[in-house]
Design a protein around this motif. Sequence first.
Motif, PDB file in Angstrom:
ATOM      1  N   UNK A 335       0.677  -1.355   0.143  1.00 12.43           N
ATOM      2  CA  UNK A 335      -0.122   0.026   0.031  1.00 12.43           C
ATOM      3  C   UNK A 335       0.829   1.091   0.012  1.00 12.43           C
ATOM      4  N   UNK A 336       0.099   2.408   0.039  1.00 11.13           N
ATOM      5  CA  UNK A 336       0.798   3.418   0.051  1.00 11.13           C
ATOM      6  C   UNK A 336       0.229   4.785   1.152  1.00 11.13           C
ATOM      7  N   UNK A 337       0.955   5.057   2.218  1.00 13.26           N
ATOM      8  CA  UNK A 337       0.529   5.777   3.205  1.00 13.26           C
ATOM      9  C   UNK A 337       0.760   7.363   2.796  1.00 13.26           C
ATOM     10  N   UNK A 338      -0.063   8.303   3.358  1.00 11.01           N
ATOM     11  CA  UNK A 338       0.034   9.603   3.219  1.00 11.01           C
ATOM     12  C   UNK A 338       0.191  10.104   4.703  1.00 11.01           C
ATOM     13  N   UNK A 339       1.259  10.540   5.165  1.00  8.04           N
ATOM     14  CA  UNK A 339       1.449  10.976   6.535  1.00  8.04           C
ATOM     15  C   UNK A 339       1.300  12.526   6.806  1.00  8.04           C
ATOM     16  N   UNK A 340       0.713  12.674   8.065  1.00  8.55           N
ATOM     17  CA  UNK A 340       0.644  14.157   8.383  1.00  8.55           C
ATOM     18  C   UNK A 340       0.925  14.026   9.943  1.00  8.55           C
ATOM     19  N   UNK A 341       1.211  15.342  10.476  1.00  8.75           N
ATOM     20  CA  UNK A 341       1.298  15.612  11.809  1.00  8.75           C
ATOM     21  C   UNK A 341       0.175  16.420  12.414  1.00  8.75           C
TER      22      UNK A 341
END
Length: 550
Positions: A335-341
Amino acid sequence: MNVASAVQPTRDEQNNDWWRGAVIYQIYPRSFQDSNGDGIGDLLGIAQRLPHVASLGVDAVWISPFFTSPMKDFGYDVSDYCDVDPMFGSLADFDILISTAHRLGLKVFIDLVLSHTSEEHPWFKLSRSSRDNEKAKWYVWADPKPDGTPPNNWLSIFGGPAWQWDGTRMQYYMHNFLTEQPDLNFHEPKVQEALLNVARFWLGRGVDGFRLDTINFYVHDAQLRDNPPLDPAERNPITAPAVNPYTWQNHLYDKTQPENLLFLQKLRTLMNEYNAAAVGEVGEDQRGLEILGEYTGGDDKIQMSYAFELLSGECPSAKYIATVFDKVEAVAAQGWACWAYSNHDVPRHLTRWKLSDAAARCFNSLMMCLRGSCCLYQGEELALSEADIAFDDLQDPYGIKFWPSFKGRDGCRTPMVWEPSNQNGGFSSGMPWLPVSHEHLNRAVSTQEQDPAAILHHYRRSIAFRHAHEALRKGAQTAMVADGDILRFERSLGDQTIFCAFNLSGEPGVTEMPEGTWRQIGIELGSAGPAPDGKLHLGPWQPALLMKAA
């Protein structure tokens, strides 16, 4: 910065994986820029400020909802999917925004809210009028139990039962969120067809992709089975605050049903016609990464999924981040994540994690080295803290309901600060819909532009560093190692291998050099190099970035 220097060349439109490793800047329209003095941000205001966004070097913007809406949940309650709410402007203004973004080399994602509508949507008004009209089955309706209570035990994220009684149909309708946000019935084929037409409308208007709100909430269990209780030890309040008993259930039946994937495949087929992409938001406390793997694995579903693990309440340690990525490898390797803080739903991470500016720089550099795509939230590049909003100034119904245990989301939604000359920070000539934080004024864009040491310039350098190394955008990532407070891993693509180490603490640390011949890179990010003893000595919140010799 000279505006001309912000203009980027248009990326190759035939590059089908342009989204992979992209840096996406989230814009909350109400709070970005007001162009007409009514105190509310709008589409022309966004277009006006896009040169600033482009100057960061990001690939795309994600614009939170601007559709026609009664604004009970600030646009996440849509009453017309194919028009702009007058407070934000018009379709013509949206066309200007699109053309401005594309001229600046920016892709545009818009926030599609497909799981539910507003109760004021014409579809729902007709659906609730009788049990036998053409849209009678477009929403989730159910008869009460014999004693008149709701059909099952499902709960709303906003508190209370997920069912609201309707005296006209003499039935309950389902709402995962506010009572004013009835859930659409994805078991009805015509609903799916109508929503695909909504996506086609905006794709035809030039958008490059979608952020898909609550992507795993689309389909419910047709049998309406009760959710089982969740062991208190397993409660992990991500989708709802701990004060909300929503977190007490194991949500097996009200969301994340197998049929969800069938709709996502249809949506992906449509997006492929336009070389568009999507970021799906998975709302799930226990199985978030597993669902990420299911929804983004392969090339027939959604390209990316918004990951919540780095939106954590506590400052993530090296060990925690390594554990997260071990889990990604175990359940979502394809899969492919999209990271955020940070985002529009959680307190800003500078406050949440109690970060110094040095720590904020380190975490930003880390994000730019992680496998996956990245989301930055407006004002993050200024190191804005969470604003302290008085109860009398609150707008968020979520915060008003659970105050003071949960203060809602207004503290991260206050207006962007562009210049410090007045109390509105250059956001509006009128009274802003939320007060501008006085603490934010000292971090305004114009102030930081004049300060070479400002964090704004660090964000530009870190994003440029990511783009300069294809291994960071699209490459493989080795297993992470937590060496005390130092996080270590490698990224590689083709003949390019980059070693990354980050000291995630306020104390100096030492870690081993990787085997082989390496040269120091990332000096502009404060990268450490090898010491005479052959080790890496990292100062507080310092990275070490090394390129392997060919």
